[in-house]
Design a protein around this motif. Sequence first.
Motif, PDB file in Angstrom:
ATOM      1  N   ASP A 145       0.829  -1.211   0.000  1.00  0.00           N
ATOM      2  CA  ASP A 145       0.000   0.000   0.000  1.00  0.00           C
ATOM      3  C   ASP A 145       0.862   1.259   0.000  1.00  0.00           C
ATOM      4  O   ASP A 145       0.542   2.239  -0.684  1.00  0.00           O
ATOM      5  N   ASP A 146       1.967   1.230   0.752  1.00  0.00           N
ATOM      6  CA  ASP A 146       2.855   2.402   0.754  1.00  0.00           C
ATOM      7  C   ASP A 146       3.421   2.679  -0.636  1.00  0.00           C
ATOM      8  O   ASP A 146       3.522   3.836  -1.055  1.00  0.00           O
ATOM      9  N   VAL A 147       3.765   1.606  -1.357  1.00  0.00           N
ATOM     10  CA  VAL A 147       4.303   1.786  -2.715  1.00  0.00           C
ATOM     11  C   VAL A 147       3.313   2.575  -3.569  1.00  0.00           C
ATOM     12  O   VAL A 147       3.666   3.536  -4.251  1.00  0.00           O
ATOM     13  N   MET A 148       2.036   2.159  -3.494  1.00  0.00           N
ATOM     14  CA  MET A 148       1.042   2.793  -4.371  1.00  0.00           C
ATOM     15  C   MET A 148       0.629   4.183  -3.873  1.00  0.00           C
ATOM     16  O   MET A 148       0.319   5.066  -4.664  1.00  0.00           O
ATOM     17  N   LYS A 149       0.666   4.374  -2.533  1.00  0.00           N
ATOM     18  CA  LYS A 149       0.291   5.703  -1.993  1.00  0.00           C
ATOM     19  C   LYS A 149       1.420   6.708  -2.244  1.00  0.00           C
ATOM     20  O   LYS A 149       1.198   7.818  -2.696  1.00  0.00           O
ATOM     21  N   LEU A 150       2.648   6.288  -1.924  1.00  0.00           N
ATOM     22  CA  LEU A 150       3.767   7.237  -1.986  1.00  0.00           C
ATOM     23  C   LEU A 150       4.338   7.377  -3.398  1.00  0.00           C
ATOM     24  O   LEU A 150       4.823   8.435  -3.771  1.00  0.00           O
ATOM     25  N   GLY A 151       4.258   6.285  -4.164  1.00  0.00           N
ATOM     26  CA  GLY A 151       4.844   6.327  -5.507  1.00  0.00           C
ATOM     27  C   GLY A 151       3.868   6.756  -6.582  1.00  0.00           C
ATOM     28  O   GLY A 151       4.268   7.304  -7.598  1.00  0.00           O
ATOM     29  N   MET A 152       2.579   6.480  -6.359  1.00  0.00           N
ATOM     30  CA  MET A 152       1.589   6.783  -7.405  1.00  0.00           C
ATOM     31  C   MET A 152       0.499   7.739  -6.920  1.00  0.00           C
ATOM     32  O   MET A 152      -0.479   7.960  -7.634  1.00  0.00           O
ATOM     33  N   ALA A 153       0.656   8.245  -5.699  1.00  0.00           N
ATOM     34  CA  ALA A 153      -0.301   9.213  -5.133  1.00  0.00           C
ATOM     35  C   ALA A 153      -1.734   8.685  -5.088  1.00  0.00           C
ATOM     36  O   ALA A 153      -2.690   9.444  -5.277  1.00  0.00           O
ATOM     37  N   HIS A 154      -1.906   7.366  -4.876  1.00  0.00           N
ATOM     38  CA  HIS A 154      -3.266   6.852  -4.674  1.00  0.00           C
ATOM     39  C   HIS A 154      -3.702   7.237  -3.256  1.00  0.00           C
ATOM     40  O   HIS A 154      -2.890   7.130  -2.326  1.00  0.00           O
ATOM     41  N   PRO A 155      -4.960   7.668  -3.066  1.00  0.00           N
ATOM     42  CA  PRO A 155      -5.377   8.068  -1.711  1.00  0.00           C
ATOM     43  C   PRO A 155      -5.356   6.906  -0.719  1.00  0.00           C
ATOM     44  O   PRO A 155      -5.115   7.097   0.471  1.00  0.00           O
ATOM     45  N   MET A 156      -5.636   5.710  -1.209  1.00  0.00           N
ATOM     46  CA  MET A 156      -5.577   4.496  -0.380  1.00  0.00           C
ATOM     47  C   MET A 156      -4.761   3.478  -1.162  1.00  0.00           C
ATOM     48  O   MET A 156      -4.893   3.420  -2.388  1.00  0.00           O
ATOM     49  N   GLY A 157      -3.997   2.624  -0.476  1.00  0.00           N
ATOM     50  CA  GLY A 157      -3.321   1.533  -1.178  1.00  0.00           C
ATOM     51  C   GLY A 157      -4.348   0.509  -1.649  1.00  0.00           C
ATOM     52  O   GLY A 157      -5.479   0.474  -1.140  1.00  0.00           O
ATOM     53  N   PRO A 158      -4.000  -0.355  -2.603  1.00  0.00           N
ATOM     54  CA  PRO A 158      -4.973  -1.301  -3.169  1.00  0.00           C
ATOM     55  C   PRO A 158      -5.526  -2.302  -2.159  1.00  0.00           C
ATOM     56  O   PRO A 158      -6.674  -2.739  -2.290  1.00  0.00           O
ATOM     57  N   LEU A 159      -4.729  -2.650  -1.128  1.00  0.00           N
ATOM     58  CA  LEU A 159      -5.219  -3.651  -0.161  1.00  0.00           C
ATOM     59  C   LEU A 159      -6.138  -2.992   0.863  1.00  0.00           C
ATOM     60  O   LEU A 159      -7.161  -3.570   1.242  1.00  0.00           O
ATOM     61  N   ARG A 160      -5.815  -1.759   1.255  1.00  0.00           N
ATOM     62  CA  ARG A 160      -6.735  -1.011   2.118  1.00  0.00           C
ATOM     63  C   ARG A 160      -8.048  -0.772   1.369  1.00  0.00           C
ATOM     64  O   ARG A 160      -9.133  -0.881   1.932  1.00  0.00           O
ATOM     65  N   LEU A 161      -7.926  -0.466   0.081  1.00  0.00           N
ATOM     66  CA  LEU A 161      -9.122  -0.223  -0.743  1.00  0.00           C
ATOM     67  C   LEU A 161      -9.941  -1.508  -0.900  1.00  0.00           C
ATOM     68  O   LEU A 161     -11.174  -1.473  -0.852  1.00  0.00           O
ATOM     69  N   ALA A 162      -9.259  -2.647  -1.048  1.00  0.00           N
ATOM     70  CA  ALA A 162      -9.977  -3.928  -1.167  1.00  0.00           C
ATOM     71  C   ALA A 162     -10.808  -4.177   0.095  1.00  0.00           C
ATOM     72  O   ALA A 162     -11.978  -4.573   0.017  1.00  0.00           O
ATOM     73  N   ASP A 163     -10.210  -3.907   1.272  1.00  0.00           N
ATOM     74  CA  ASP A 163     -10.958  -4.062   2.534  1.00  0.00           C
ATOM     75  C   ASP A 163     -12.155  -3.113   2.569  1.00  0.00           C
ATOM     76  O   ASP A 163     -13.234  -3.459   3.047  1.00  0.00           O
ATOM     77  N   PHE A 164     -11.951  -1.879   2.087  1.00  0.00           N
ATOM     78  CA  PHE A 164     -12.986  -0.833   2.101  1.00  0.00           C
ATOM     79  C   PHE A 164     -14.149  -1.242   1.185  1.00  0.00           C
ATOM     80  O   PHE A 164     -15.322  -1.122   1.547  1.00  0.00           O
ATOM     81  N   ILE A 165     -13.816  -1.777   0.020  1.00  0.00           N
ATOM     82  CA  ILE A 165     -14.858  -2.209  -0.945  1.00  0.00           C
ATOM     83  C   ILE A 165     -15.541  -3.485  -0.441  1.00  0.00           C
ATOM     84  O   ILE A 165     -16.747  -3.667  -0.599  1.00  0.00           O
ATOM     85  N   GLY A 166     -14.783  -4.372   0.191  1.00  0.00           N
ATOM     86  CA  GLY A 166     -15.287  -5.692   0.614  1.00  0.00           C
ATOM     87  C   GLY A 166     -14.637  -6.759  -0.257  1.00  0.00           C
ATOM     88  O   GLY A 166     -14.735  -6.697  -1.492  1.00  0.00           O
ATOM     89  N   LEU A 167     -13.956  -7.733   0.380  1.00  0.00           N
ATOM     90  CA  LEU A 167     -13.246  -8.743  -0.412  1.00  0.00           C
ATOM     91  C   LEU A 167     -14.213  -9.633  -1.188  1.00  0.00           C
ATOM     92  O   LEU A 167     -13.896 -10.118  -2.273  1.00  0.00           O
ATOM     93  N   ASP A 168     -15.421  -9.821  -0.647  1.00  0.00           N
ATOM     94  CA  ASP A 168     -16.436 -10.610  -1.371  1.00  0.00           C
ATOM     95  C   ASP A 168     -16.846  -9.890  -2.659  1.00  0.00           C
ATOM     96  O   ASP A 168     -16.986 -10.521  -3.714  1.00  0.00           O
ATOM     97  N   VAL A 169     -16.977  -8.564  -2.577  1.00  0.00           N
ATOM     98  CA  VAL A 169     -17.350  -7.783  -3.766  1.00  0.00           C
ATOM     99  C   VAL A 169     -16.211  -7.859  -4.790  1.00  0.00           C
ATOM    100  O   VAL A 169     -16.440  -8.075  -5.992  1.00  0.00           O
ATOM    101  N   CYS A 170     -14.962  -7.737  -4.302  1.00  0.00           N
ATOM    102  CA  CYS A 170     -13.799  -7.818  -5.223  1.00  0.00           C
ATOM    103  C   CYS A 170     -13.779  -9.174  -5.925  1.00  0.00           C
ATOM    104  O   CYS A 170     -13.563  -9.248  -7.142  1.00  0.00           O
ATOM    105  N   LEU A 171     -14.038 -10.245  -5.156  1.00  0.00           N
ATOM    106  CA  LEU A 171     -14.020 -11.591  -5.754  1.00  0.00           C
ATOM    107  C   LEU A 171     -15.143 -11.740  -6.788  1.00  0.00           C
ATOM    108  O   LEU A 171     -14.915 -12.258  -7.896  1.00  0.00           O
ATOM    109  N   ASP A 172     -16.330 -11.247  -6.439  1.00  0.00           N
ATOM    110  CA  ASP A 172     -17.456 -11.327  -7.395  1.00  0.00           C
ATOM    111  C   ASP A 172     -17.085 -10.630  -8.706  1.00  0.00           C
ATOM    112  O   ASP A 172     -17.359 -11.134  -9.793  1.00  0.00           O
ATOM    113  N   ILE A 173     -16.479  -9.463  -8.577  1.00  0.00           N
ATOM    114  CA  ILE A 173     -16.162  -8.688  -9.794  1.00  0.00           C
ATOM    115  C   ILE A 173     -15.073  -9.392 -10.603  1.00  0.00           C
ATOM    116  O   ILE A 173     -15.153  -9.484 -11.837  1.00  0.00           O
ATOM    117  N   MET A 174     -14.048  -9.945  -9.922  1.00  0.00           N
ATOM    118  CA  MET A 174     -13.011 -10.691 -10.660  1.00  0.00           C
ATOM    119  C   MET A 174     -13.647 -11.868 -11.401  1.00  0.00           C
ATOM    120  O   MET A 174     -13.283 -12.170 -12.537  1.00  0.00           O
TER     121      MET A 174
END
Length: 284
Positions: A216-245
């Motif tokens: 998450d630090d790589v994506m926040k500090l290197g790409m200026a994402h407001p949340m890292g992808p794993l924090r965002l996955a938790d925020f969205i819901g891992l079940d929702v992420c799996l359904d979409i994949m």
Amino acid sequence: MNIKKVAVIGGGTMGNGICHVFAMHGIPVNLVETKQELADKALETIDKNLERMVKKEKIDSEQKVQTLENIETHTNTINAVKEVDLVIEAVPENLELKKKVFADVDKAAPEEAILATNTSSISITKLAATTSRPEQFVGMHFFNPVPMMKLVEVVRGFETSDEVVDTVNKTARLLNKNPVPVSDYPGFVSNRVLMPMINEAIFCVHEGVADPEDIDDVMKLGMAHPMGPLRLADFIGLDVCLDIMNVLYEGFKDPKYRPCPLLVKMVDAGKLGDKTGEGFYTYD
Ligand code: CAA
């Protein structure tokens, strides 16, 4: 066509956020939940988020009162959609459940009413075809937290009319959002781009490339994402992420979209992120 009254079916995270923004922009909303306790809970969340906006001086307390006055709660879909111009469905991502909701809505909503879905992955064309008005059916995909995020992905189904797309674009702008038109393909644009990034971040955890915090630090500090992808996955819901994949994987029949086995295992274990208190991080 001007949208003067709206019904939102479902008062969960997305549904209550959608009600919040319509009501705050002066458009009366019927909020529909299956039980009064759930409708009350949705109203409490809206109240809390409005209070947060009052504290940040984005709105004043009079606007908060007016916003709440613009929301009426209902537990019966048929009654709630009788006199509205636009119905937005925001129930869980289950095709059979959505079909059932739209069967009631189609029966009871005025003939000229637009039917919209906030689905993040189910085909708009497939849902539209279950109603008697596929040309009046459209995707209005909002983003969490709805009061903050500027985007509405406007998803055109196979038969959606130009007039309906124009009305929905105009309505999104009234809410101070930016409508972006996309065609009905698996994941639309947002999730076709976002979810493979999240899935790849999960593969990095799975293969021991780095810890979740470091990814998450790589994506926040290197790409200026407001949340890292794993924090965002938790925020969205891992079940929702799996359904979409799975929708991407099955929709394109391309192995590049296969869900990471760690994502599948975490969903099986009930570790779904913020909503269960544990995902890649733990929450109070
Ligand atoms: N209602 C009203 N205001 C809210 C809010 C809510 N529900 N949630 C946050 N806010 C406000 C805060 O009050 C704060 O306001 P100020 O800017 O005036 O200070 C602002 O948002 C930022 O909040 P915080 O300071 O609490 O925290 P933050 O700076 O970490 O921002 C965030 C939080 C807005 C969620 C930010 O981290 C962010 O933009 N994250 C990315 C979110 C994202 O990618 N969403 C899309 C998910 S995908 C999806 O929804 C669709 C799908 O199909 C899966």
